[in-house]
Scaffold this motif. Structure first.
Motif, PDB file in Angstrom:
ATOM      1  N   TYR A 122       0.844  -1.188   0.000  1.00  0.00           N
ATOM      2  CA  TYR A 122       0.000   0.000   0.000  1.00  0.00           C
ATOM      3  C   TYR A 122       0.883   1.243   0.000  1.00  0.00           C
ATOM      4  O   TYR A 122       1.948   1.251   0.605  1.00  0.00           O
ATOM      5  CB  TYR A 122      -0.903   0.045   1.242  1.00  0.00           C
ATOM      6  N   ARG A 123       0.406   2.304  -0.652  1.00  0.00           N
ATOM      7  CA  ARG A 123       1.113   3.588  -0.649  1.00  0.00           C
ATOM      8  C   ARG A 123       0.420   4.503   0.358  1.00  0.00           C
ATOM      9  O   ARG A 123      -0.757   4.839   0.202  1.00  0.00           O
ATOM     10  CB  ARG A 123       1.106   4.212  -2.042  1.00  0.00           C
ATOM     11  N   ASP A 146      -1.640  -2.837  -6.189  1.00  0.00           N
ATOM     12  CA  ASP A 146      -2.004  -3.807  -7.223  1.00  0.00           C
ATOM     13  C   ASP A 146      -3.520  -3.992  -7.206  1.00  0.00           C
ATOM     14  O   ASP A 146      -4.198  -3.505  -6.299  1.00  0.00           O
ATOM     15  CB  ASP A 146      -1.270  -5.139  -7.018  1.00  0.00           C
ATOM     16  N   PRO A 147      -4.078  -4.686  -8.190  1.00  0.00           N
ATOM     17  CA  PRO A 147      -5.550  -4.830  -8.260  1.00  0.00           C
ATOM     18  C   PRO A 147      -6.095  -5.952  -7.395  1.00  0.00           C
ATOM     19  O   PRO A 147      -7.303  -6.212  -7.433  1.00  0.00           O
ATOM     20  CB  PRO A 147      -5.778  -5.136  -9.745  1.00  0.00           C
ATOM     21  N   TYR A 148      -5.241  -6.608  -6.612  1.00  0.00           N
ATOM     22  CA  TYR A 148      -5.669  -7.795  -5.876  1.00  0.00           C
ATOM     23  C   TYR A 148      -6.217  -7.492  -4.486  1.00  0.00           C
ATOM     24  O   TYR A 148      -6.630  -8.395  -3.769  1.00  0.00           O
ATOM     25  CB  TYR A 148      -4.500  -8.780  -5.753  1.00  0.00           C
ATOM     26  N   ARG A 149      -6.181  -6.219  -4.077  1.00  0.00           N
ATOM     27  CA  ARG A 149      -6.664  -5.852  -2.738  1.00  0.00           C
ATOM     28  C   ARG A 149      -7.336  -4.487  -2.809  1.00  0.00           C
ATOM     29  O   ARG A 149      -7.198  -3.749  -3.787  1.00  0.00           O
ATOM     30  CB  ARG A 149      -5.505  -5.862  -1.742  1.00  0.00           C
ATOM     31  N   ALA A 171     -11.150   0.025  -6.467  1.00  0.00           N
ATOM     32  CA  ALA A 171     -10.268   0.770  -7.372  1.00  0.00           C
ATOM     33  C   ALA A 171     -10.936   2.014  -7.934  1.00  0.00           C
ATOM     34  O   ALA A 171     -10.253   2.967  -8.322  1.00  0.00           O
ATOM     35  CB  ALA A 171      -9.814  -0.145  -8.518  1.00  0.00           C
ATOM     36  N   GLU A 172     -12.269   2.027  -7.974  1.00  0.00           N
ATOM     37  CA  GLU A 172     -12.998   3.186  -8.497  1.00  0.00           C
ATOM     38  C   GLU A 172     -13.262   4.238  -7.427  1.00  0.00           C
ATOM     39  O   GLU A 172     -13.870   5.281  -7.700  1.00  0.00           O
ATOM     40  CB  GLU A 172     -14.339   2.744  -9.105  1.00  0.00           C
ATOM     41  N   PRO A 301     -11.291  -8.299  -3.595  1.00  0.00           N
ATOM     42  CA  PRO A 301     -12.140  -8.118  -4.769  1.00  0.00           C
ATOM     43  C   PRO A 301     -12.597  -9.486  -5.276  1.00  0.00           C
ATOM     44  O   PRO A 301     -11.872 -10.478  -5.147  1.00  0.00           O
ATOM     45  CB  PRO A 301     -11.196  -7.437  -5.780  1.00  0.00           C
ATOM     46  N   PRO A 302     -13.801  -9.583  -5.848  1.00  0.00           N
ATOM     47  CA  PRO A 302     -14.317 -10.881  -6.308  1.00  0.00           C
ATOM     48  C   PRO A 302     -13.371 -11.624  -7.247  1.00  0.00           C
ATOM     49  O   PRO A 302     -13.231 -12.846  -7.155  1.00  0.00           O
ATOM     50  CB  PRO A 302     -15.625 -10.505  -7.003  1.00  0.00           C
TER      51      PRO A 302
END
Length: 325
Positions: A122-123, A146-149, A171-172, A301-302
């Motif tokens: 995380y940033r 990353d998109p995994y969390r 992410a949105e 995320p699903p």
């Protein structure tokens, strides 16, 4: 003059780096504040369209954490913790399965553990100041790399570092889960009577793990193997699910569990469902004519939960309690 000389010799610290260092310093205060600050109040916890309210009393007394949580809606029930001992009084309506509880939510063990590795996934950014429940707070954003969390946003009380509000966001930028104190008193001398069980009902007692087990992932996945998981998620406290095997993973903020058990006679629906930030993904796996149910549940995320579930491989059906059937 000395400060000016130091700046001339070393150069100014980049704004982004200074911002991240300040955010990291606040995160280091978060864990101790959750355990070692005495407070009481009421908070709301929203997952999707489900909103729950709970009353809490918490104190740090002679090195022992004491806490009492009381349901404010949805039926009666309470949870009382004294040190490593936890007693849950079940509500008249609904069910609570302590054996399947994983770390998640505003008072997760993830928040009270060492947060240094979090910066790899995380940033951290400072997002200014605000007020929550009458207290001045600073706001820290933790953006997933990353998109995994999911990403997180935390509101920390300025004098203690206590978490007063939090968001879990996709992410949105959509808020999937929301925790916030609506009333709060910090630093009071809370009497012993605040930590006594008052609700009548069926009691379940548990003893918390003193520390995270050091067993390897392979040792804890008897009978099955996980082929993939997002970087940074390491084995945490393993819940027990009766038949079959289960293991939990945490990256220091989020957590998920994988349950593997013989499929019952009832045909369970497979696929993904989501409540707030919590995803449940179920699929059947067949091994030598036997069916097993794989369930992934946690703050993922699903699509991540699906990848984790689809990577499960059965290695020893007997170890999973399938017997000779």
């Amino acid at each position: 003059m000395l400060m000016a000389l130091v700046v001339l010799l070393t150069g100014p610290v980049p704004a982004a780096a200074a911002d991240e260092e300040e955010a990291a310093a606040w995160l280091e205060r978060l864990g101790p504040a959750l355990n070692m600050t005495s407070y009481r109040g009421v908070f709301v916890y929203a997952r999707g369209d489900r909103v729950h309210s709970m009353q809490i009393a918490h104190r740090y007394n002679d090195g022992v954490v004491e806490e009492r949580l009381v349901l404010q809606d949805g039926g009666s029930g309470e949870i009382v913790r004294k040190g490593m001992n936890v007693v849950c009084v079940l509500p008249e309506r609904g069910r609570i399965k302590l054996d399947q509880v994983i770390p998640s939510g505003p008072f997760a063990e993830a928040f009270t553990s060492q947060l240094v590795p979090v910066s790899r996934w995380y940033r951290a950014e400072m997002k200014g100041e605000d007020r929550v429940a009458g207290y001045d707070v600073v706001t820290v954003a933790l953006r997933a790399k990353d998109p995994y969390r999911y990403s997180h946003r935390l509101w920390l009380e300025k004098s203690t570092g206590l978490l007063l509000k939090s968001h879990v966001r996709n992410a949105e930028g959509e808020v999937l889960e929301h925790f916030q104190f609506t009333s709060l008193q910090i630093g009071e001398n809370i009497p012993d009577s605040e930590f006594e069980i008052r609700t009548r009902g069926r009691e379940i007692s548990r003893t918390l793990e003193g520390s995270a087990p050091q067993a390897s992932t392979v040792q804890r996945m008897d009978g099955w193997q996980l082929g993939w998981r997002p970087d940074g998620f390491v084995p945490a406290a393993a819940p027990r699910s009766g038949k079959g095997k289960a293991v939990a993973f945490s990256d220091g903020l989020a957590a998920f569990s994988v349950f593997v058990e013989p499929a019952g006679a009832v045909n369970m629906p497979t696929g993904a469902s989501r409540i707030g930030a919590t995803t449940v993904y179920m699929r059947k796996v067949w091994d030598e004519g036997r069916a097993f149910l794989v369930t992934v549940v946690g703050e993922l995320p699903p699509q991540t939960a699906r990848q984790v579930a689809e990577s499960v491989r059965i290695e020893n059906a007997l170890a999973l309690g399938a017997g000779g059937s």
